[in-house]
Scaffold this motif. Structure first.
Motif: not given
Length: 344
Positions: A250-267
């Motif tokens: 779950c930690t790895a999944m959250f890292i993937v998702s949050i990193a994507r969110g930052i890169r694409y401007g969703w977060l």
């Protein structure tokens, strides 16, 4: 084909191959890219034989999980990886298998009255990932809007039944006969949800009229998840239970998702500290110098009780986590490039 991971039709291995594929492309390892696509190629080439074998002898000797496509587990992750592989190889043998999987998901998998996928006795958070990353790619691949409409329907249906506003997390299970969810925010269940939402956002057209509700669900879940991060940088097996063990997948999944969110401007960039803490925790506590991955929860059943999840053991290099850790590594490399670009 003697390897446990090669040519095996099982969702965790397909997700693992997806992580391997992305990581290999990130570091330019062409042989590992080919390993991933060859694995899918073998399953496509033997697909018709496996069905014939099952018809003749009752059980196929190869890829047995391809025989019955009546639930999402054998469909979504395999379909996603077949599409990813076809985009890279253009191997024609993959196309009829992809189409069979799409027809199974759209027309065979059980649904509730409003069309939301379920397993008849239960509905699992896991299944948003076991359906939508494949379906949204089918929409992009075919241009057929039905697949996009389906993805939007599923995101809404899962949210309606599993979202816990007080915790800002998803319950793992919904029990349709009782009309209630479990109230237990299993870590990997929320990981499947967050990761699936990023996959929808990555492949759904920016101008799609229903994109904003999906984006809002992603942001709200990401904000909720960030509040449950442990001091180590990891997240717990049951996210709101500090006495449950810290869990790797779950930690790895959250890292993937949050990193994507930052890169694409969703977060916004306020999430950078969260994702870097998570990655440092993963490297320091969950991966050794030989690349072995520790602390991954084994395949789970379901329960109304949080204590059930406390007792599921972890296993070294379990296939529910190895590929996701590779995917996290790939996303952190992409995030580092994004940060460097932002500075310059």
């Amino acid at each position: 084909m003697d390897g446990f991971f090669f040519g095996q039709w099982f969702y965790a291995i397909q997700v693992g191959l997806f992580g391997l594929l992305k990581a290999a492309e990130t570091i330019g390892e062409a042989a590992l890219v080919q390993y991933a696509t060859d694995s899918m190629s073998v399953m496509a080439q033997y697909h018709d034989y496996a069905l014939w074998d099952a018809q003749q002898f009752g059980v196929p000797s190869l890829i047995p999980r391809a025989g019955q496509l009546e639930e999402l587990d054998p469909c979504g992750a395999a379909g996603m990886m077949l599409l990813e592989s076809y985009e890279r190889t253009k191997e024609a043998a993959m196309l009829p298998v992809i189409q069979r999987l799409a027809e199974a998901v759209m027309n065979v998998v059980p649904r509730m009255a409003d069309g939301t996928f379920y397993r008849k006795e239960t509905m699992w958070a896991d299944d948003l990932f076991m359906s939508c990353p494949f379906l949204v790619r089918m929409g992009r691949f075919t241009g057929d809007a039905r697949y996009y409409d389906e993805v939007i329907r599923q995101a809404a249906g899962f949210h309606h039944r599993l979202w816990m506003q007080d915790k800002q997390l998803y319950a793992h299970i919904y029990f349709p006969h009782e009309g209630i969810n479990s109230g237990v925010p299993w870590g990997r269940g929320n990981g499947w949800m967050l990761l699936a939402l990023t996959e929808i956002l990555l492949h759904l057209a920016c101008e799609h009229p229903e994109r904003e509700p999906v984006l809002a669900k992603f942001k709200e879940l990401a904000e909720g998840i960030a509040t449950y991060q442990a001091d180590s940088g990891l997240w717990h097996q049951v996210l709101d239970e500090r006495d449950s063990y810290e869990e790797t997948s779950c930690t790895a999944m959250f890292i993937v998702s949050i990193a994507r969110g930052i890169r694409y401007g969703w977060l916004d960039s306020g999430f950078l500290a969260c994702v870097h803490r998570g990655w440092d925790g993963l490297l320091n506590r969950c991966v050794d110098h030989e690349g072995n991955v520790y602390g991954v929860c084994l395949g789970s059943g379901c329960s109304m009780h949080a204590s059930y999840y406390f007792d599921i053991p972890t296993y070294i290099n379990d296939d529910h986590g190895t590929g996701i850790v590779l995917l996290a590594a790939s996303e952190m490399c992409e995030l580092a490039k994004w940060q460097l670009h932002a500075l310059t």
